[in-house]
Design a protein around this motif. Structure first.
Motif, PDB file in Angstrom:
ATOM      1  N   GLN A  84      25.654 -22.025  38.707  1.00  0.00           N
ATOM      2  CA  GLN A  84      25.134 -22.701  39.907  1.00  0.00           C
ATOM      3  C   GLN A  84      24.307 -21.692  40.710  1.00  0.00           C
ATOM      4  O   GLN A  84      24.755 -20.581  40.942  1.00  0.00           O
ATOM      5  CB  GLN A  84      26.283 -23.196  40.803  1.00  0.00           C
ATOM      6  N   TYR A  85      23.157 -22.106  41.111  1.00  0.00           N
ATOM      7  CA  TYR A  85      22.313 -21.419  42.107  1.00  0.00           C
ATOM      8  C   TYR A  85      21.668 -20.083  41.696  1.00  0.00           C
ATOM      9  O   TYR A  85      20.602 -19.764  42.171  1.00  0.00           O
ATOM     10  CB  TYR A  85      23.084 -21.184  43.432  1.00  0.00           C
ATOM     11  N   THR A 107      17.904 -25.866  41.762  1.00  0.00           N
ATOM     12  CA  THR A 107      18.779 -25.174  42.725  1.00  0.00           C
ATOM     13  C   THR A 107      18.797 -23.659  42.500  1.00  0.00           C
ATOM     14  O   THR A 107      19.636 -22.965  43.070  1.00  0.00           O
ATOM     15  CB  THR A 107      20.230 -25.691  42.612  1.00  0.00           C
ATOM     16  N   ASN A 133      25.247 -34.880  40.396  1.00  0.00           N
ATOM     17  CA  ASN A 133      26.532 -35.371  40.841  1.00  0.00           C
ATOM     18  C   ASN A 133      26.306 -36.141  42.144  1.00  0.00           C
ATOM     19  O   ASN A 133      25.594 -35.641  43.026  1.00  0.00           O
ATOM     20  CB  ASN A 133      27.402 -34.122  41.088  1.00  0.00           C
ATOM     21  N   GLY A 135      27.996 -36.419  44.618  1.00  0.00           N
ATOM     22  CA  GLY A 135      28.459 -35.684  45.786  1.00  0.00           C
ATOM     23  C   GLY A 135      27.516 -34.584  46.236  1.00  0.00           C
ATOM     24  O   GLY A 135      27.721 -33.998  47.307  1.00  0.00           O
ATOM     25  N   SER A 136      26.503 -34.263  45.454  1.00  0.00           N
ATOM     26  CA  SER A 136      25.642 -33.137  45.854  1.00  0.00           C
ATOM     27  C   SER A 136      24.163 -33.448  45.629  1.00  0.00           C
ATOM     28  O   SER A 136      23.415 -32.601  45.157  1.00  0.00           O
ATOM     29  CB  SER A 136      26.050 -31.876  45.083  1.00  0.00           C
ATOM     30  N   GLU A 138      20.242 -34.095  46.631  1.00  0.00           N
ATOM     31  CA  GLU A 138      19.357 -33.455  47.605  1.00  0.00           C
ATOM     32  C   GLU A 138      19.209 -34.348  48.851  1.00  0.00           C
ATOM     33  O   GLU A 138      19.203 -35.577  48.733  1.00  0.00           O
ATOM     34  CB  GLU A 138      17.964 -33.229  47.005  1.00  0.00           C
TER      35      GLU A 138
END
Ligand code: SF4
Length: 351
Positions: A84-85, A107, A133, A135-136, A138
């Motif tokens: 991630q990231y 991301t 997802n 829940g996340s 943009e």
């Protein structure tokens, strides 16, 4: 009934294909600290024994990315790195031998970072799973759609995808997960209509072992029955080995793949005169890792028992503190209740 599967591209995770005509693969994710190499290898080995075909490990830091090298040396199945990231962790994971990346290119910062990751993935033929997802999502997408709708999930996923395909790379698997089963189903339906990328299907944050299995079976099972999905992951709050058993049950119940012994047992009723729950549970546990293509019937009485037992490779129709044993459609002999499990297992071994 024949399931007509949507035709997707095939990507290879090391030597395991996803998509096209290849079997629908089973994945899981370790819940150990990836830096704890021995613990992670032990868990992956247990997953392998259960039937896991691709495993993912979390890569939250440099040490975890480096650990992939030793982890890979200790296991047989391909290892995917969940990043991630931070694009540097993606690069380091690939240098350590990761067979696949789970990453969202939108991301990881600048286009330059994306280009570096895509370049190395291309050189090493490492596929990427782009997974959005509910829940996340943009902010701008949420503002546009008002809530995480199927269209919002697809737009987000395709945004990440275009960053990679614009660089001439399409070795991509897609996922669009939500904890809501109807939302997940609609999002995958839409993705399947609009793209030919292989789909990694699952219900995210499905819950604990008992409730999560039901949610996953309904969500993943519905999609697979519609011909959607090329690889599956059941997500449960618990031992990941349970995810594999659940995934196998989903695939087996739809006749998509066969995994060892299929146990047919009745729900019991007032006619049952043996402890059938105990017998069926014991036989199921003992059969879990036996790789034989057999049907075993464990039935409580003479109403439906002989019919099912006769159709199975081996079976019992229970009576009063005993059971009548059937093998390949023939009545063999009567067995006292306390010897039923042992006798059934002997017969299973002999086949
Ligand atoms: Fe009841 Fe017999 Fe049916 Fe089992 S097979 S549920 S014991 S009627």
């Amino acid at each position: 009934m024949q399931i007509i599967r949507k035709k997707t591209h095939t990507v290879y995770v090391d030597d395991v294909p996803i998509g096209g005509d290849s079997p629908i693969t089973i994945q899981s994710m370790t819940n150990t600290d990836t830096k704890d190499i021995q613990k992670t290898i032990t868990q992956i080995k247990a997953l392998e024994v259960a039937g896991c075909e691709i495993v993912r490990v979390a890569v939250p830091d440099k040490e975890s990315a480096l650990a992939i090298k030793q982890i890979k040396a200790g296991v047989k199945i391909p290892v995917a790195a969940d990043v991630q990231y931070d694009h540097r962790l993606a690069l380091l994971s690939m240098e350590s031998g990761a067979d696949k990346l789970r990453i969202n290119p939108g991301t990881i910062g600048s286009l330059d970072n994306v280009a570096k990751v895509v370049k190395m993935a291309k050189e090493r033929n490492v596929p990427m799973r782009i997974g959005v997802n509910a829940g996340s999502l943009e902010k701008h997408i949420l503002q546009k759609y008002g809530s995480p709708t199927p269209e919002a999930l697809l737009e987000s996923a395709l945004g990440h995808v275009s960053l990679v395909t614009d660089l001439g790379y399409d070795n991509i698997v897609l996922s669009l997960k939500a904890s809501s089963v109807p939302l997940t189903i609609e999002a995958y339906k839409l993705a399947s209509e609009k793209t030919d990328f292989p789909l990694h299907v699952g219900i995210t944050e499905a819950g604990t072992i008992s409730s999560g299995k039901v949610k996953s079976a309904v969500g993943i099972g519905t999609l697979l029955y519609m011909g959607i999905g090329d690889t599956i992951r059941v997500s449960l709050t618990g031992d990941p080995v349970e995810e594999i058993y659940c995934a196998k049950d989903i695939l087996q119940s739809l006749n998509i793949r066969k995994f060892g012994i299929d146990i047919i047992s009745c729900p019991t009723c007032g006619r049952t005169k043996v402890d059938l729950v105990k017998i069926a549970t014991q036989v199921e546990t003992l059969c879990k890792n036996i790789d034989k293509n057999l049907t075993v019937a464990i039935m409580g009485c003479a109403v439906n028992g002989p019919g099912e037992a006769r159709e199975a490779d081996v079976g019992i129709a229970a009576g009063n503190n005993e059971g009548l044993l059937f093998k390949k459609g023939e009545i063999m002999f009567k067995v006292p209740e306390d010897k039923l499990v042992e006798t059934l297992m002997k017969e299973i071994e002999s086949l």
